[in-house]
Motif scaffolding. Structure first.
Motif, PDB file in Angstrom:
ATOM      1  N   LEU A 390     -15.275  11.994  38.869  1.00  0.00           N
ATOM      2  CA  LEU A 390     -14.072  11.407  39.647  1.00  0.00           C
ATOM      3  C   LEU A 390     -14.611  10.056  39.975  1.00  0.00           C
ATOM      4  O   LEU A 390     -13.946   8.861  39.901  1.00  0.00           O
ATOM      5  N   ILE A 391     -15.719   9.927  40.516  1.00  0.00           N
ATOM      6  CA  ILE A 391     -16.348   8.580  40.724  1.00  0.00           C
ATOM      7  C   ILE A 391     -16.486   7.693  39.494  1.00  0.00           C
ATOM      8  O   ILE A 391     -15.837   6.480  39.507  1.00  0.00           O
ATOM      9  N   SER A 392     -16.844   8.349  38.232  1.00  0.00           N
ATOM     10  CA  SER A 392     -17.077   7.073  37.236  1.00  0.00           C
ATOM     11  C   SER A 392     -15.359   6.977  36.646  1.00  0.00           C
ATOM     12  O   SER A 392     -15.353   5.861  36.321  1.00  0.00           O
ATOM     13  N   SER A 393     -14.640   8.028  36.622  1.00  0.00           N
ATOM     14  CA  SER A 393     -13.365   7.746  35.938  1.00  0.00           C
ATOM     15  C   SER A 393     -12.741   6.757  36.503  1.00  0.00           C
ATOM     16  O   SER A 393     -11.813   5.886  36.007  1.00  0.00           O
ATOM     17  N   ASN A 394     -12.595   6.688  38.195  1.00  0.00           N
ATOM     18  CA  ASN A 394     -11.989   5.775  38.851  1.00  0.00           C
ATOM     19  C   ASN A 394     -12.466   4.310  39.061  1.00  0.00           C
ATOM     20  O   ASN A 394     -11.737   3.413  38.996  1.00  0.00           O
ATOM     21  N   LEU A 395     -13.944   4.355  38.780  1.00  0.00           N
ATOM     22  CA  LEU A 395     -14.424   3.038  38.788  1.00  0.00           C
ATOM     23  C   LEU A 395     -14.299   2.171  37.591  1.00  0.00           C
ATOM     24  O   LEU A 395     -14.166   1.114  37.410  1.00  0.00           O
ATOM     25  N   ILE A 396     -14.162   3.016  36.408  1.00  0.00           N
ATOM     26  CA  ILE A 396     -14.205   2.286  35.002  1.00  0.00           C
ATOM     27  C   ILE A 396     -12.625   2.439  34.496  1.00  0.00           C
ATOM     28  O   ILE A 396     -12.344   1.611  33.594  1.00  0.00           O
ATOM     29  N   ALA A 397     -11.656   2.913  35.115  1.00  0.00           N
ATOM     30  CA  ALA A 397     -10.266   2.718  34.708  1.00  0.00           C
ATOM     31  C   ALA A 397      -9.788   1.377  34.621  1.00  0.00           C
ATOM     32  O   ALA A 397     -10.028   0.311  35.474  1.00  0.00           O
ATOM     33  N   LYS A 398      -9.169   0.927  33.678  1.00  0.00           N
ATOM     34  CA  LYS A 398      -8.500  -0.325  33.295  1.00  0.00           C
ATOM     35  C   LYS A 398      -7.570  -0.645  34.403  1.00  0.00           C
ATOM     36  O   LYS A 398      -7.393  -1.661  34.661  1.00  0.00           O
ATOM     37  N   THR A 399      -6.925   0.546  34.975  1.00  0.00           N
ATOM     38  CA  THR A 399      -5.645   0.118  36.148  1.00  0.00           C
ATOM     39  C   THR A 399      -6.573  -0.245  37.348  1.00  0.00           C
ATOM     40  O   THR A 399      -5.750  -0.446  38.481  1.00  0.00           O
ATOM     41  N   GLY A 400      -7.841   0.035  37.382  1.00  0.00           N
ATOM     42  CA  GLY A 400      -8.553   0.024  38.751  1.00  0.00           C
ATOM     43  C   GLY A 400      -8.914  -1.473  39.016  1.00  0.00           C
ATOM     44  O   GLY A 400      -8.721  -2.574  38.309  1.00  0.00           O
ATOM     45  N   TRP A 401      -9.623  -1.825  40.175  1.00  0.00           N
ATOM     46  CA  TRP A 401      -9.890  -3.137  40.839  1.00  0.00           C
ATOM     47  C   TRP A 401     -11.063  -3.527  40.166  1.00  0.00           C
ATOM     48  O   TRP A 401     -11.349  -4.882  40.188  1.00  0.00           O
ATOM     49  N   LEU A 402     -11.671  -2.707  39.336  1.00  0.00           N
ATOM     50  CA  LEU A 402     -13.246  -3.258  38.864  1.00  0.00           C
ATOM     51  C   LEU A 402     -12.873  -3.448  37.342  1.00  0.00           C
ATOM     52  O   LEU A 402     -13.491  -4.279  36.514  1.00  0.00           O
ATOM     53  N   GLY A 403     -12.506  -2.134  36.679  1.00  0.00           N
ATOM     54  CA  GLY A 403     -12.343  -2.441  35.143  1.00  0.00           C
ATOM     55  C   GLY A 403     -13.357  -1.749  34.635  1.00  0.00           C
ATOM     56  O   GLY A 403     -14.375  -1.254  35.165  1.00  0.00           O
TER      57      GLY A 403
END
Length: 436
Positions: A390-403
């Motif tokens: 969950l941590i990884s998938s949210n951090l690397i998501a293109k739609t997230g604030w980090l990408g």
């Protein structure tokens, strides 16, 4: 001319000596038979894992969070059941446990194959099947982890652990590399010639079902030796004994802490690789499988290298540091070709780290506690996977604030904090052998 012959003879002896040192545990017939059967079965399992990741991304339009939730479903049972599984493994027949768990995994593979073939597969169904297979794996993984001690003597123990990881990663490389070919065959055999028909992805699942038949036959016919069992009348007392042993044994305690925290951060390649391959680099089945396979190839080299090392602790720190460096390089990789080379380094680093950790734990624990302690090892390695995913998938998501790239850099930074915090506590010498 004689000098050249002497050099050739010396080189031949050197290669022969390396081969004998690296594969010495395979001289024990029962271990060799089990090892080969596991390799075959795992080729099928890795084809299924790769196909499942691709299937999830296809069903969800490349949603990284969905990959994360599948990982949560698959590994949450380990978080909930591992300590109980260890106590049961120490008091029950390991043959019976493996026959039950492998049969359950075969049934889930068959259900995944049929529903995909018929076009009935959905993300919720994938999650349910992943959860069921996770329950089986909560017992299967620690049971298999203990088998090296059943089939080889202590002097070949670390080598058997490394060869087990080698089998795992040879299978990983082969299974992921042939996924593209198998999926292409599935287009004509199951997909009616339509390259976008989801039924094509059922073919790897069917092949995995066949591989389970072989390993079930080997387990049923292999002569398992009697193992030393815990003597307490209830499971709770056994669990407490295992936990108490880990608490008072620094070598195991700090190794488990390091493995668990690294699993929360950088050891999440089951999410990172599929997402980078499909969503970041835009690869189809062939490239998707190839990118996964390069990671497995690097892991295979790491396992071979570890198999030739006499002291696993020497590479525990090295593997952790290399894992962080290669993870950072992946974040900076500009395209799929460079990423493939970097992922080979990631695979090498991860296996160097994990084999060192596994060997350290197994060479410390007494036989009577092996199932319970290895279930705790499985708990920190795979039980931390749901939160880590969950941590990884949210951090690397293109739609997230980090990408993807900055998100991966944050994961590397968190892993670096872990290694720095535990550096002085990581064991440096093999423990004195304990007889349990």
């Amino acid at each position: 001319m004689s000098g050249a012959n002497e050099q050739a003879g010396a080189a031949s002896k050197s290669v022969q000596g390396w081969r004998q040192q690296t594969f010495r545990a395979l001289r024990w017939p029962n271990y060799r038979r089990y090892w080969l059967s596991q390799m075959l079965s795992l080729v099928g399992s890795w084809m299924q894992t790769t196909a499942q990741s691709y299937l999830v991304l296809e069903l969800t339009g490349n949603d990284s969070a969905s990959l994360g939730w599948v990982t949560v479903a698959q590994f949450t049972p380990s978080l909930l059941l591992s300590v109980f599984a260890g106590a049961i493994i120490d008091r029950a027949s390991r043959r019976r446990i493996l026959l039950i768990t492998q049969s359950a995994l075969m049934v889930t593979a068959l259900a995944l194959a049929i529903t995909t073939h018929l076009g009935l597969i959905t993300l919720p169904l994938v999650l349910v099947l992943a959860f069921v297979s996770g329950i089986a794996n909560a017992f299967d993984m620690p049971a298999r982890q203990t088998l090296a001690a059943e089939f080889v003597p202590r002097e070949d123990f670390a080598n058997a652990v490394a060869l087990g990881s080698l089998s795992f990663n040879v299978s990983r490389t082969l299974g992921q590399a042939v996924f593209g070919v198998v999926a292409a065959l599935g287009v004509s055999l199951l997909g009616g010639g339509n390259a976008d028909n989801v039924a094509r992805l059922a073919f790897p699942f069917y092949l995995n079902v066949v591989s389970f038949v072989v390993v079930l036959w080997v387990i049923a016919t292999l002569p398992f030796p009697e193992h030393e069992r815990g003597g307490h009348p209830d499971v709770i007392t056994d669990i407490k004994e295992g936990l108490a042993y880990v608490r008072v044994t620094p070598t195991i305690r700090y190794t488990l802490m390091l493995v668990g925290l690294m699993s929360l951060t950088i050891v999440n390649f089951n999410v990172l690789i599929p997402y980078f391959a499909r969503a970041v680099y835009g690869l189809r089945e062939g490239g998707f499988g190839a990118l996964n396979a390069t990671f497995g190839a690097g892991a295979m080299v790491g396992a071979l290298w570890q198999a030739s090392r006499p002291n696993p602790l020497r590479n525990l720190r090295l593997g952790a540091v290399l894992l962080l460096v290669s993870g950072l390089a992946l974040a900076l990789a500009p395209g799929g070709v460079i990423a493939a080379l970097v992922l080979a380094c990631c695979g090498f680093s991860m296996l160097t780290f994990l084999i060192s950790a596994n060997s350290t734990v197994q060479l410390t624990v007494p036989n009577a506690l092996r199932g319970r302690v290895m279930s705790l090892y499985s708990l920190v390695l795979t039980g931390s996977a749901p939160l880590g995913a969950l941590i990884s998938s949210n951090l690397i998501a293109k739609t997230g604030w980090l990408g993807p790239k900055w998100g991966l850099m944050v994961l590397v930074a968190l892993g670096a904090v872990t290694v720095a915090s535990l550096w002085r506590f990581i064991p440096r010498q093999l423990p004195v052998p304990e007889q349990g």
